[in-house]
Write a protein that holds these residues in place. Structure first.
Motif, PDB file in Angstrom:
ATOM      1  N   VAL A 326      45.816 -57.124 -96.613  1.00  0.00           N
ATOM      2  CA  VAL A 326      44.431 -56.851 -97.007  1.00  0.00           C
ATOM      3  C   VAL A 326      44.448 -55.843 -98.153  1.00  0.00           C
ATOM      4  CG1 VAL A 326      43.532 -57.303 -94.693  1.00  0.00           C
ATOM      5  CG2 VAL A 326      44.131 -54.960 -95.370  1.00  0.00           C
ATOM      6  N   ILE A 327      43.331 -55.749 -98.850  1.00  0.00           N
ATOM      7  CA  ILE A 327      43.198 -54.805 -99.956  1.00  0.00           C
ATOM      8  C   ILE A 327      42.165 -53.759 -99.561  1.00  0.00           C
ATOM      9  CG2 ILE A 327      42.600 -54.527-102.393  1.00  0.00           C
ATOM     10  CD1 ILE A 327      43.419 -57.410-102.843  1.00  0.00           C
ATOM     11  N   PHE A 328      42.541 -52.503 -99.614  1.00  0.00           N
ATOM     12  CA  PHE A 328      41.630 -51.414 -99.273  1.00  0.00           C
ATOM     13  C   PHE A 328      40.922 -50.947-100.549  1.00  0.00           C
ATOM     14  CE2 PHE A 328      44.872 -51.373 -95.987  1.00  0.00           C
ATOM     15  CZ  PHE A 328      44.122 -51.242 -94.828  1.00  0.00           C
ATOM     16  N   VAL A 329      39.610 -50.964-100.511  1.00  0.00           N
ATOM     17  CA  VAL A 329      38.849 -50.610-101.713  1.00  0.00           C
ATOM     18  C   VAL A 329      37.695 -49.689-101.350  1.00  0.00           C
ATOM     19  CG1 VAL A 329      39.387 -52.796-102.853  1.00  0.00           C
ATOM     20  CG2 VAL A 329      37.302 -52.589-101.503  1.00  0.00           C
ATOM     21  N   SER A 330      37.167 -49.082-102.392  1.00  0.00           N
ATOM     22  CA  SER A 330      35.951 -48.284-102.266  1.00  0.00           C
ATOM     23  C   SER A 330      35.093 -48.542-103.500  1.00  0.00           C
ATOM     24  CB  SER A 330      36.270 -46.787-102.159  1.00  0.00           C
ATOM     25  OG  SER A 330      35.082 -46.024-102.238  1.00  0.00           O
ATOM     26  N   ALA A 331      33.955 -49.211-103.275  1.00  0.00           N
ATOM     27  CA  ALA A 331      33.052 -49.463-104.391  1.00  0.00           C
ATOM     28  C   ALA A 331      32.447 -48.169-104.910  1.00  0.00           C
ATOM     29  CB  ALA A 331      31.940 -50.424-103.953  1.00  0.00           C
ATOM     30  N   GLU A 332      32.431 -47.125-104.069  1.00  0.00           N
ATOM     31  CA  GLU A 332      31.830 -45.856-104.451  1.00  0.00           C
ATOM     32  C   GLU A 332      32.734 -45.080-105.401  1.00  0.00           C
ATOM     33  OE1 GLU A 332      28.953 -42.888-104.539  1.00  0.00           O
ATOM     34  OE2 GLU A 332      28.850 -44.902-103.662  1.00  0.00           O
ATOM     35  N   THR A 333      34.034 -44.994-105.075  1.00  0.00           N
ATOM     36  CA  THR A 333      34.961 -44.207-105.899  1.00  0.00           C
ATOM     37  C   THR A 333      35.770 -45.058-106.876  1.00  0.00           C
ATOM     38  OG1 THR A 333      36.744 -44.371-104.256  1.00  0.00           O
ATOM     39  CG2 THR A 333      35.160 -42.558-104.016  1.00  0.00           C
ATOM     40  N   GLY A 334      35.811 -46.384-106.653  1.00  0.00           N
ATOM     41  CA  GLY A 334      36.586 -47.262-107.523  1.00  0.00           C
ATOM     42  C   GLY A 334      38.015 -47.448-107.080  1.00  0.00           C
ATOM     43  N   GLU A 335      38.401 -46.811-105.988  1.00  0.00           N
ATOM     44  CA  GLU A 335      39.785 -46.929-105.493  1.00  0.00           C
ATOM     45  C   GLU A 335      40.054 -48.359-105.034  1.00  0.00           C
ATOM     46  OE1 GLU A 335      42.746 -44.880-102.134  1.00  0.00           O
ATOM     47  OE2 GLU A 335      40.689 -44.150-102.430  1.00  0.00           O
ATOM     48  N   GLY A 336      41.183 -48.930-105.475  1.00  0.00           N
ATOM     49  CA  GLY A 336      41.608 -50.268-105.070  1.00  0.00           C
ATOM     50  C   GLY A 336      40.937 -51.410-105.813  1.00  0.00           C
ATOM     51  N   LEU A 337      39.962 -51.117-106.664  1.00  0.00           N
ATOM     52  CA  LEU A 337      39.246 -52.193-107.352  1.00  0.00           C
ATOM     53  C   LEU A 337      40.129 -52.888-108.387  1.00  0.00           C
ATOM     54  CD1 LEU A 337      35.674 -50.684-107.892  1.00  0.00           C
ATOM     55  CD2 LEU A 337      36.414 -52.360-106.190  1.00  0.00           C
ATOM     56  N   ALA A 338      41.041 -52.139-109.018  1.00  0.00           N
ATOM     57  CA  ALA A 338      41.932 -52.747-110.002  1.00  0.00           C
ATOM     58  C   ALA A 338      42.831 -53.797-109.342  1.00  0.00           C
ATOM     59  CB  ALA A 338      42.772 -51.672-110.687  1.00  0.00           C
ATOM     60  N   GLU A 339      43.352 -53.467-108.159  1.00  0.00           N
ATOM     61  CA  GLU A 339      44.187 -54.418-107.425  1.00  0.00           C
ATOM     62  C   GLU A 339      43.385 -55.639-107.002  1.00  0.00           C
ATOM     63  OE1 GLU A 339      46.902 -54.635-103.318  1.00  0.00           O
ATOM     64  OE2 GLU A 339      45.888 -52.780-103.909  1.00  0.00           O
ATOM     65  N   LEU A 340      42.161 -55.416-106.524  1.00  0.00           N
ATOM     66  CA  LEU A 340      41.309 -56.526-106.095  1.00  0.00           C
ATOM     67  C   LEU A 340      40.968 -57.417-107.288  1.00  0.00           C
ATOM     68  CD1 LEU A 340      39.609 -57.941-103.940  1.00  0.00           C
ATOM     69  CD2 LEU A 340      37.752 -56.344-104.452  1.00  0.00           C
ATOM     70  N   LYS A 341      40.658 -56.824-108.417  1.00  0.00           N
ATOM     71  CA  LYS A 341      40.328 -57.582-109.613  1.00  0.00           C
ATOM     72  C   LYS A 341      41.497 -58.459-110.053  1.00  0.00           C
ATOM     73  CE  LYS A 341      38.941 -56.908-114.443  1.00  0.00           C
ATOM     74  NZ  LYS A 341      38.566 -55.915-115.478  1.00  0.00           N
ATOM     75  N   GLU A 342      42.693 -57.877-110.078  1.00  0.00           N
ATOM     76  CA  GLU A 342      43.884 -58.627-110.474  1.00  0.00           C
ATOM     77  C   GLU A 342      44.137 -59.802-109.532  1.00  0.00           C
ATOM     78  OE1 GLU A 342      48.690 -57.833-111.238  1.00  0.00           O
ATOM     79  OE2 GLU A 342      47.354 -56.199-110.619  1.00  0.00           O
ATOM     80  N   LYS A 343      43.938 -59.556-108.250  1.00  0.00           N
ATOM     81  CA  LYS A 343      44.159 -60.613-107.258  1.00  0.00           C
ATOM     82  C   LYS A 343      43.148 -61.749-107.433  1.00  0.00           C
ATOM     83  CE  LYS A 343      46.201 -62.007-103.376  1.00  0.00           C
ATOM     84  NZ  LYS A 343      47.647 -62.311-103.283  1.00  0.00           N
ATOM     85  N   ILE A 344      41.889 -61.407-107.677  1.00  0.00           N
ATOM     86  CA  ILE A 344      40.844 -62.424-107.833  1.00  0.00           C
ATOM     87  C   ILE A 344      41.092 -63.268-109.078  1.00  0.00           C
ATOM     88  CG2 ILE A 344      38.390 -62.762-108.333  1.00  0.00           C
ATOM     89  CD1 ILE A 344      37.792 -60.369-106.558  1.00  0.00           C
ATOM     90  N   VAL A 345      41.380 -62.622-110.195  1.00  0.00           N
ATOM     91  CA  VAL A 345      41.596 -63.343-111.446  1.00  0.00           C
ATOM     92  C   VAL A 345      42.803 -64.266-111.334  1.00  0.00           C
ATOM     93  CG1 VAL A 345      42.172 -63.092-113.885  1.00  0.00           C
ATOM     94  CG2 VAL A 345      40.482 -61.572-112.852  1.00  0.00           C
ATOM     95  N   GLY A 346      43.899 -63.775-110.744  1.00  0.00           N
ATOM     96  CA  GLY A 346      45.106 -64.583-110.613  1.00  0.00           C
ATOM     97  C   GLY A 346      44.909 -65.779-109.697  1.00  0.00           C
ATOM     98  N   GLU A 347      44.269 -65.578-108.555  1.00  0.00           N
ATOM     99  CA  GLU A 347      44.065 -66.665-107.602  1.00  0.00           C
ATOM    100  C   GLU A 347      43.082 -67.699-108.149  1.00  0.00           C
ATOM    101  OE1 GLU A 347      44.918 -68.852-104.374  1.00  0.00           O
ATOM    102  OE2 GLU A 347      45.841 -66.915-104.874  1.00  0.00           O
TER     103      GLU A 347
END
Length: 388
Positions: A326-347
């Motif tokens: 799983v990917i741990f993220v925080s929409a409030e602080t931006g933590e983990g969003l770069a990893e989530l973005k990379e995963k979404i674009v690649g998939e």
């Protein structure tokens, strides 16, 4: 957002044929010269990328194409009516009165013939030429027939009475359809209410389009956002029983049917460390069961699981040990969003390549014909009389 509408479409009626005769000196009764009527207009549905919703069909529900013009003298054909083109959003599905899907307009400029216009009636000039065809009496009408039928030669011949006949134009088709809009998006953000889907959409797309609030059902309609040419849809929160009409899920579950990838957002407040896997949590199972009950094809789509609102916890070590893949993220602080973005674009790119490959490998359908739809019966029958 208006995503469902019912409309009635009517093709134009064909113009009536004309009964008239030529006039010349010393010939009071000339030959039949009545022209045929023009054909009525057709009604088409056209997918338009500039149209976003079906709101235009709330106030107007009946669409009629113009009628064809009547035939003229001197064997002049009536004016053919113009076709009527109804603009609908890309992603519109057309259902008939039995609830069957008969068209899926999922690409720009794709068209669907909703109602065919009627053919124009023949004038007496054309009926006269085709008297041997044996026209049925109920397909013709008479205008001001004289007491005695007289041919243009002045001699009484009852066999030439067909020169006083013409045909009425045929009526256009009439049908009622239900239009359903399904959003065209590459990625669908799903999850329970108040999981933070809208916040993640805003953070990834760097917009504030989606409404954000600290209460369930903040999102009342789907929101779209674009991230590096990837279209993402934020679907309103799904609750248990959504496939039966509970909450808002019943209305919006259909919008994720066209997506290539699902991003399952789960709030850290909705899980417990007592379970051994994220798939065992009630928050995850509830969504998966609703997807299965709505459309079994949804659970077969590739999925990314993201745990949101990690900023509410002081330490994530315990969660990272229990929950894998799983990917741990925080929409409030931006933590983990770069990893989530990379995963979404690649998939997403991977799924697009897969679809293109499947389209190339898919064989073209072999056309089939019936006796009535054969383009050329001489291709099949050596003797035209053998054709049924």
């Amino acid at each position: 957002m208006v995503d469902t509408a019912e409309i009635t479409v009517c093709g134009g009626n064909g113009g009536d044929g004309l009964i008239t005769f030529g006039r010349a000196k010393f010939k009071p009764k000339g030959p039949p010269t009545g022209g045929s009527g023009g054909s009525g207009g057709d009604v088409y549905l056209v997918a338009n990328s500039n149209v976003a919703t079906l709101k235009d069909f709330v106030s107007r529900k009946i669409f009629e194409a113009p009628n064809g013009g009547a035939g003229g003298s001197n064997d002049r054909t009536g004016k053919c009516a113009e076709d009527l083109f109804i603009q609908v959003p890309v992603g519109t599905t057309v259902l008939n009165d039995k609830g069957q899907v008969i068209a899926d307009l999922d690409s720009p400029k794709e068209t669907f013939l909703a109602a065919k216009g009627g053919a124009g009636g023949r004038g007496n000039a054309h009926v006269a030429k085709s008297q041997s065809a044996g026209w049925r009496t109920n397909s013709r009408f008479q205008l001001n027939l004289p007491p005695t039928l007289i041919s243009y030669t002045g001699k009484k011949f009852s066999k030439e009475k067909y020169i006083y006949y013409a045909e009425r134009g045929k009526s256009g088709q009439r049908a009622t359809f239900t239009l359903e809009l399904k959003l065209i998006a590459d990625v669908g953000l799903i999850g329970l209410p108040n999981a933070g889907k809208s916040s993640i959409l805003n953070a990834l797309t760097k917009t504030t389009k989606a409404t954000v609030g600290s209460y369930p059902f903040t999102t009342l309609e789907p929101n779209l956002g674009v991230m590096e040419n990837v279209v993402m849809a934020d679907v309103p929160g799904i609750i248990e029983g959504a496939h039966k009409g509970r909450g808002l899920g019943y209305k919006f579950l259909k919008h994720i049917e066209r997506t290539k990838l699902l991003v399952h957002i789960i709030s850290i407040e909705q899980i417990s460390l007592n379970v051994k896997s994220i798939t065992k949590t009630q928050a995850y199972k509830t969504i998966r069961e609703e997807l299965y009950n709505w459309n079994i094809a949804l659970i077969e789509k590739p999925e990314i699981i993201a745990i949101n609102k990690i900023d509410l916890e002081k330490s994530m070590k315990a969660y990272e040990k229990v929950f894998r893949n799983v990917i741990f993220v925080s929409a409030e602080t931006g933590e983990g969003l770069a990893e989530l973005k990379e995963k979404i674009v690649g998939e997403t790119a991977k799924q697009k390549e897969k679809e293109q490959f499947e389209k190339k490998e898919k064989p073209s359908p072999v056309p089939t014909f019936t006796f009535d739809t054969l383009p050329n019966r001489k291709m099949v029958f050596n003797n035209a009389k053998d054709a049924p």
